[in-house]
Design an enzyme around this catalytic site. Structure first.
Site, PDB file in Angstrom:
ATOM      1  N   ARG A  64      31.669  10.630  75.204  1.00 56.41           N
ATOM      2  CA  ARG A  64      31.983  11.607  74.162  1.00 56.41           C
ATOM      3  C   ARG A  64      30.751  12.485  73.943  1.00 56.41           C
ATOM      4  O   ARG A  64      29.678  12.220  74.482  1.00 56.41           O
ATOM      5  CB  ARG A  64      32.520  10.970  72.871  1.00 56.41           C
ATOM      6  CG  ARG A  64      31.979   9.640  72.450  1.00 56.41           C
ATOM      7  CD  ARG A  64      30.604   9.588  71.897  1.00 56.41           C
ATOM      8  NE  ARG A  64      30.254  10.684  71.048  1.00 56.41           N
ATOM      9  CZ  ARG A  64      29.045  11.192  70.963  1.00 56.41           C
ATOM     10  NH1 ARG A  64      28.048  10.702  71.682  1.00 56.41           N
ATOM     11  NH2 ARG A  64      28.781  12.195  70.164  1.00 56.41           N
ATOM     12  N   GLY A  65      30.954  13.544  73.122  1.00 59.30           N
ATOM     13  CA  GLY A  65      29.903  14.553  72.983  1.00 59.30           C
ATOM     14  C   GLY A  65      30.230  15.661  73.973  1.00 59.30           C
ATOM     15  O   GLY A  65      30.531  15.400  75.144  1.00 59.30           O
ATOM     16  N   ALA A  66      30.159  16.910  73.477  1.00 58.87           N
ATOM     17  CA  ALA A  66      30.705  18.032  74.252  1.00 58.87           C
ATOM     18  C   ALA A  66      30.158  18.137  75.683  1.00 58.87           C
ATOM     19  O   ALA A  66      30.934  18.152  76.650  1.00 58.87           O
ATOM     20  CB  ALA A  66      30.495  19.326  73.465  1.00 58.87           C
ATOM     21  N   ARG A 112      40.986  16.195  75.496  1.00 64.06           N
ATOM     22  CA  ARG A 112      40.462  16.538  74.165  1.00 64.06           C
ATOM     23  C   ARG A 112      40.409  18.067  74.067  1.00 64.06           C
ATOM     24  O   ARG A 112      39.904  18.726  74.979  1.00 64.06           O
ATOM     25  CB  ARG A 112      39.055  15.940  73.936  1.00 64.06           C
ATOM     26  CG  ARG A 112      39.044  14.405  73.985  1.00 64.06           C
ATOM     27  CD  ARG A 112      37.762  13.832  73.434  1.00 64.06           C
ATOM     28  NE  ARG A 112      37.692  13.946  71.974  1.00 64.06           N
ATOM     29  CZ  ARG A 112      36.598  13.671  71.262  1.00 64.06           C
ATOM     30  NH1 ARG A 112      35.476  13.323  71.890  1.00 64.06           N
ATOM     31  NH2 ARG A 112      36.595  13.766  69.953  1.00 64.06           N
ATOM     32  N   GLN A 132      29.556   7.439  64.919  1.00 62.51           N
ATOM     33  CA  GLN A 132      28.663   7.867  66.008  1.00 62.51           C
ATOM     34  C   GLN A 132      27.206   7.959  65.538  1.00 62.51           C
ATOM     35  O   GLN A 132      26.285   7.754  66.317  1.00 62.51           O
ATOM     36  CB  GLN A 132      29.100   9.226  66.570  1.00 62.51           C
ATOM     37  CG  GLN A 132      30.406   9.216  67.344  1.00 62.51           C
ATOM     38  CD  GLN A 132      31.588   9.543  66.471  1.00 62.51           C
ATOM     39  OE1 GLN A 132      31.598   9.239  65.280  1.00 62.51           O
ATOM     40  NE2 GLN A 132      32.600  10.162  67.047  1.00 62.51           N
ATOM     41  N   ASP A 162      30.553  21.605  69.238  1.00 59.02           N
ATOM     42  CA  ASP A 162      31.585  21.454  70.273  1.00 59.02           C
ATOM     43  C   ASP A 162      32.091  22.793  70.771  1.00 59.02           C
ATOM     44  O   ASP A 162      32.623  22.896  71.875  1.00 59.02           O
ATOM     45  CB  ASP A 162      32.745  20.616  69.743  1.00 59.02           C
ATOM     46  CG  ASP A 162      32.362  19.156  69.717  1.00 59.02           C
ATOM     47  OD1 ASP A 162      31.643  18.756  68.780  1.00 59.02           O
ATOM     48  OD2 ASP A 162      32.730  18.431  70.662  1.00 59.02           O
ATOM     49  N   ASN A 201      32.137  21.375  64.913  1.00 54.59           N
ATOM     50  CA  ASN A 201      31.368  20.146  65.185  1.00 54.59           C
ATOM     51  C   ASN A 201      32.015  19.014  64.398  1.00 54.59           C
ATOM     52  O   ASN A 201      32.981  19.227  63.652  1.00 54.59           O
ATOM     53  CB  ASN A 201      29.889  20.342  64.814  1.00 54.59           C
ATOM     54  CG  ASN A 201      29.016  19.212  65.334  1.00 54.59           C
ATOM     55  OD1 ASN A 201      29.079  18.874  66.524  1.00 54.59           O
ATOM     56  ND2 ASN A 201      28.219  18.597  64.482  1.00 54.59           N
ATOM     57  N   LYS A 202      31.494  17.827  64.564  1.00 54.84           N
ATOM     58  CA  LYS A 202      32.063  16.623  63.953  1.00 54.84           C
ATOM     59  C   LYS A 202      32.382  16.825  62.482  1.00 54.84           C
ATOM     60  O   LYS A 202      31.602  17.446  61.743  1.00 54.84           O
ATOM     61  CB  LYS A 202      31.065  15.480  64.150  1.00 54.84           C
ATOM     62  CG  LYS A 202      31.461  14.144  63.560  1.00 54.84           C
ATOM     63  CD  LYS A 202      32.798  13.644  64.069  1.00 54.84           C
ATOM     64  CE  LYS A 202      32.907  13.584  65.566  1.00 54.84           C
ATOM     65  NZ  LYS A 202      34.301  13.419  66.042  1.00 54.84           N
TER      66      LYS A 202
HETATM   67  O1  MRU Z   1      34.136  13.123  68.736  1.00 49.53           O
HETATM   68  P1  MRU Z   1      32.794  13.227  69.414  1.00 49.53           P
HETATM   69  O2  MRU Z   1      31.953  11.999  69.238  1.00 49.53           O
HETATM   70  O3  MRU Z   1      32.921  13.652  70.860  1.00 49.53           O
HETATM   71  O4  MRU Z   1      32.052  14.415  68.641  1.00 49.53           O
HETATM   72  C1  MRU Z   1      30.786  14.811  69.078  1.00 49.53           C
HETATM   73  C2  MRU Z   1      30.143  15.863  68.259  1.00 49.53           C
HETATM   74  O5  MRU Z   1      30.710  16.373  67.322  1.00 49.53           O
HETATM   75  C3  MRU Z   1      28.778  16.318  68.704  1.00 49.53           C
HETATM   76  O6  MRU Z   1      28.012  16.751  67.627  1.00 49.53           O
HETATM   77  C4  MRU Z   1      28.910  17.488  69.696  1.00 49.53           C
HETATM   78  O7  MRU Z   1      29.863  17.226  70.692  1.00 49.53           O
HETATM   79  C5  MRU Z   1      27.612  17.818  70.357  1.00 49.53           C
HETATM   80  S1  MRU Z   1      27.086  16.565  71.541  1.00 49.53           S
HETATM   81  C6  MRU Z   1      25.608  17.152  72.177  1.00 49.53           C
END
Ligand code: MRU
Length: 348
Positions: A51-53, A94, A199, A240, A250-251
């Protein structure tokens, strides 16, 4: 392409096959997965094992090669068709992080433009490998650009995990923090738990702690108190998807932090590589915000926490309007308002 200490922690890499750190198991266990089917790669993205963009994009890029290997595809129209079908499946995993779509488009374009004599598989693997290396380099540059902004801070607040686990290498929001640590000037970090999947508590705290960066976990609702008590001089988060006017997906919870930062006179920084900017979209209204299962919110530690039959909304992301962003910290340097012009000049 193996991860090593010098290059920082890796979330995703290729070692004769795709390798992923299973992030659902951290911090109790560090387990490396080796998915061998397209469905296993798609499942790993959907279930947030990776996970993470940027990490999602890299995993999907290598996942195209996994999809070829699954069927013994190397070259020719059948391999090209397999690649297209695999990309279509991975695109459905996603919706919010633009890096996923960017990475798939880029590898497919490189395969289409491959030199005569290069196989589809070789071109896809080379393209994914380049992308992996470039994303790591972009993170290093984010660290260089952002370190001067945070040097000497009493503390910095971050949210979710925009670290090595969300990218590989330095991470994005964590990149200036790793850079300052390398320079012997570590800055204390506060991180929100980041309900519902934690996270921040599970991942950011784990990776910063193992890097020797002082980190303190607080519940999401404590962010205002952390600011009010003067414990942090800045907020820094990842993203994201960032639109042409500078709106940031973002999250979930990021928008609240931006409003709180404004109320407390603290800068709100967004760190992201070029691959996270989606200049084809003008505003945050155009971003699809993923909603995840009710169970993530309705239970905790295996126990029911919301009564049966009571409604739950589980938005995985929110959109922070550009007006709340002090600056973007990118691989092209620090970008300040007015954003539409500055972003177009850099990334257009
Ligand atoms: O749902 P996730 O854990 O994939 O969400 C991740 C985030 O919101 C991060 O802040 C974002 O993807 C940047 S990762 C460098």
């Amino acid at each position: 392409m193996r991860p090593d200490a010098a290059g920082g922690l890796a979330a995703v890499w290729w070692d004769g096959g795709l390798r992923l750190v299973d992030q659902t198991r951290l911090p109790e266990a560090y387990q490396v997965l080796a998915p061998t089917t397209l469905e296993a790669v798609a499942e790993a993205i959907e279930r947030l094992r990776v996970r993470g963009a940027p990490a999602i994009g890299i995993a999907a890029a290598f996942g195209l090669v996994t999809a070829l290997d699954e069927v013994g595809g190397t070259d020719g129209p059948a391999a090209e068709a397999r690649l297209e079908a695999a990309a279509a499946r991975l695109r459905r995993t996603r919706p919010t992080a633009v890096n996923l779509f960017w990475a798939l488009d880029r590898v497919l374009a490189e395969v289409a433009a491959r030199p005569a004599g290069e196989t589809v598989r070789a071109a896809a693997l080379a393209g994914a490998g380049r992308l992996w290396a470039e994303e790591r380099e972009r993170c290093r540059r984010i660290g260089e650009a952002g370190a001067p902004l945070l040097a000497g801070s009493r503390g910095v607040l971050t949210h979710c995990n925009a670290g090595a686990l969300g990218t590989s290498g330095y991470g994005t929001a964590t990149a200036p923090l790793y850079r300052l640590r390398e320079q012997g000037r570590p800055v204390p970090v506060f991180v929100d738990e980041t309900r519902p999947l934690l996270q921040g508590a599970r991942l950011t705290a784990w990776e910063l702690d193992r890097a020797g960066i002082p980190v303190t976990v607080v519940v999401d609702g404590a962010a205002a108190t952390v600011m009010r008590r003067g414990l942090v001089d800045a907020v820094i988060v990842g993203a994201d998807r960032i639109t042409a006017r500078g709106d940031v997906a973002n999250k979930i919870g990021t928008y609240g932090l931006a409003v709180l930062a404004r109320a407390h006179g603290i800068p709100f920084y967004v760190a992201a590589p070029r691959s996270t900017f989606d200049l084809a979209r003008e505003t945050g209204e155009e971003i699809v915000v993923e909603e995840r299962p009710r169970e993530d919110v309705a239970s905790c530690g295996g126990r029911r926490t919301v009564p049966e039959g009571v409604a739950v909304r589980n938005w995985a992301f929110d959109v922070t309007p550009a007006e709340y962003v002090t600056a973007f910290i990118t691989d092209g340097g620090v970008i300040r308002p007015p954003f539409p012009e500055a972003l177009r000049a850099w990334a257009g």
